[in-house]
Scaffold this motif. Sequence first.
Motif, PDB file in Angstrom:
ATOM      1  N   ILE A  13       1.053  -1.136   0.093  1.00  5.41           N
ATOM      2  CA  ILE A  13       0.001  -0.174   0.028  1.00  5.41           C
ATOM      3  C   ILE A  13       0.819   1.359   0.030  1.00  5.41           C
ATOM      4  O   ILE A  13       0.421   2.230  -0.288  1.00  5.41           O
ATOM      5  CB  ILE A  13      -1.085   0.202   0.904  1.00  5.41           C
ATOM      6  N   ILE A  14       2.210   1.098   0.458  1.00  9.75           N
ATOM      7  CA  ILE A  14       3.115   2.187   0.432  1.00  9.75           C
ATOM      8  C   ILE A  14       3.352   2.900  -1.026  1.00  9.75           C
ATOM      9  O   ILE A  14       3.217   4.050  -1.146  1.00  9.75           O
ATOM     10  CB  ILE A  14       4.507   1.706   0.921  1.00  9.75           C
ATOM     11  N   MET A  15       3.104   1.998  -1.962  1.00  8.90           N
ATOM     12  CA  MET A  15       3.242   2.537  -3.398  1.00  8.90           C
ATOM     13  C   MET A  15       2.074   3.528  -3.836  1.00  8.90           C
ATOM     14  O   MET A  15       2.458   4.781  -4.224  1.00  8.90           O
ATOM     15  CB  MET A  15       3.350   1.481  -4.585  1.00  8.90           C
ATOM     16  N   PRO A  16       0.874   3.186  -3.717  1.00 17.11           N
ATOM     17  CA  PRO A  16      -0.275   4.063  -4.047  1.00 17.11           C
ATOM     18  C   PRO A  16      -0.129   5.210  -3.091  1.00 17.11           C
ATOM     19  O   PRO A  16      -0.366   6.558  -3.723  1.00 17.11           O
ATOM     20  CB  PRO A  16      -1.499   2.988  -4.128  1.00 17.11           C
ATOM     21  N   VAL A  17       0.088   5.071  -1.933  1.00 14.52           N
ATOM     22  CA  VAL A  17      -0.130   6.221  -0.932  1.00 14.52           C
ATOM     23  C   VAL A  17       1.033   7.257  -1.373  1.00 14.52           C
ATOM     24  O   VAL A  17       0.859   8.433  -1.078  1.00 14.52           O
ATOM     25  CB  VAL A  17       0.041   5.745   0.426  1.00 14.52           C
ATOM     26  N   SER A  18       2.026   6.678  -1.851  1.00  9.13           N
ATOM     27  CA  SER A  18       3.235   7.753  -2.075  1.00  9.13           C
ATOM     28  C   SER A  18       2.757   8.425  -3.754  1.00  9.13           C
ATOM     29  O   SER A  18       3.323   9.645  -3.670  1.00  9.13           O
ATOM     30  CB  SER A  18       4.349   7.005  -2.417  1.00  9.13           C
ATOM     31  N   VAL A  19       2.054   7.700  -4.301  1.00  2.33           N
ATOM     32  CA  VAL A  19       1.546   8.587  -5.415  1.00  2.33           C
ATOM     33  C   VAL A  19       0.656   9.976  -5.073  1.00  2.33           C
ATOM     34  O   VAL A  19       0.462  11.015  -5.556  1.00  2.33           O
ATOM     35  CB  VAL A  19       0.874   7.556  -6.430  1.00  2.33           C
ATOM     36  N   ILE A  20      -0.246   9.195  -4.230  1.00  5.49           N
ATOM     37  CA  ILE A  20      -1.224  10.531  -3.729  1.00  5.49           C
ATOM     38  C   ILE A  20      -0.571  11.441  -3.018  1.00  5.49           C
ATOM     39  O   ILE A  20      -0.785  12.747  -3.265  1.00  5.49           O
ATOM     40  CB  ILE A  20      -2.192   9.816  -2.451  1.00  5.49           C
TER      41      ILE A  20
END
Length: 284
Positions: A123-130
């Motif tokens: 989930i770190i990846m999509p949160v980093s995009v946001i």
Amino acid sequence: MAKAVNSWDWEIGNKTSFWNHSLKELWAYRHLLAGLVRRHFLLNYQQTVLGPLWILFQPTLTLVTYLLVFNKLVGISTGSIPPILFYLAGIILWNFFNDSFTGTSSTFKEHAHVFSKVYFPRIIMPVSVICTQLLRFGIQFIMLLCVMSYFSFTGDFSFPFNSGLFALPLVILNVGAFSLGLGLIFSVLTAKYRDMTNMVTLGVRLLMFLTPVIYPLATIPENVRWLVQLNPLTPLFELFRLAMLGEGTVAPNALLYSVGFTLLLLAGAWLLFNKQGDKLIDIV
């Protein structure tokens, strides 16, 4: 003789769970999140002519297009708000949603090589995009404030200073949460079905016309307004303009609907992402 007890920090297995990642685990990887945000931001503008100025150039070019097409040719009324301010406010908020959603929807396709080699909460990846898009939104928001100050100086606009200003954090967080929830769902779908990528591109374009980006909600005929109001983004865009520009059609029940829909979407998407995350590595 005492029996040895095996202990470890984490274990990789073939079982998945809806509750894979706790908030404590995410907090433990906060430094990785900060590094990914920095990486995403720098990679977007390395080896480009304008560099970070693209953050301002893109909405400016879109603004010019909207002014020529929707204001001059089509003649869509923006009420008492100067068209430049009306369109710019909608553009920067829409860019935040659009870039956040499209960025998170391809999470597995773009990072499968990383997921298969090293462990960290997916989930770190999509949160980093946001978070990266939130940073870009902040820069464009400052540009909006500068343009508003110019029109205020010329006398064509006055800052509203209404109670809606306190709702701005709610609007921004809700748009970010909605794009994250929608992106998590489609990240699973695009990993399983490649043609869903085309549906994401087409769907975003169609959704824009059901969102008051280029028109105020008050101009929509009553008999079809319900269709636009079904969109959870509609009250957020109207509230954003109400807070920033002083005009917008916002009903409390519509705002509650938007917040409730976003919370349910994000919760369901988070569980789905956790459950399917490790299974999709072998597919992509």
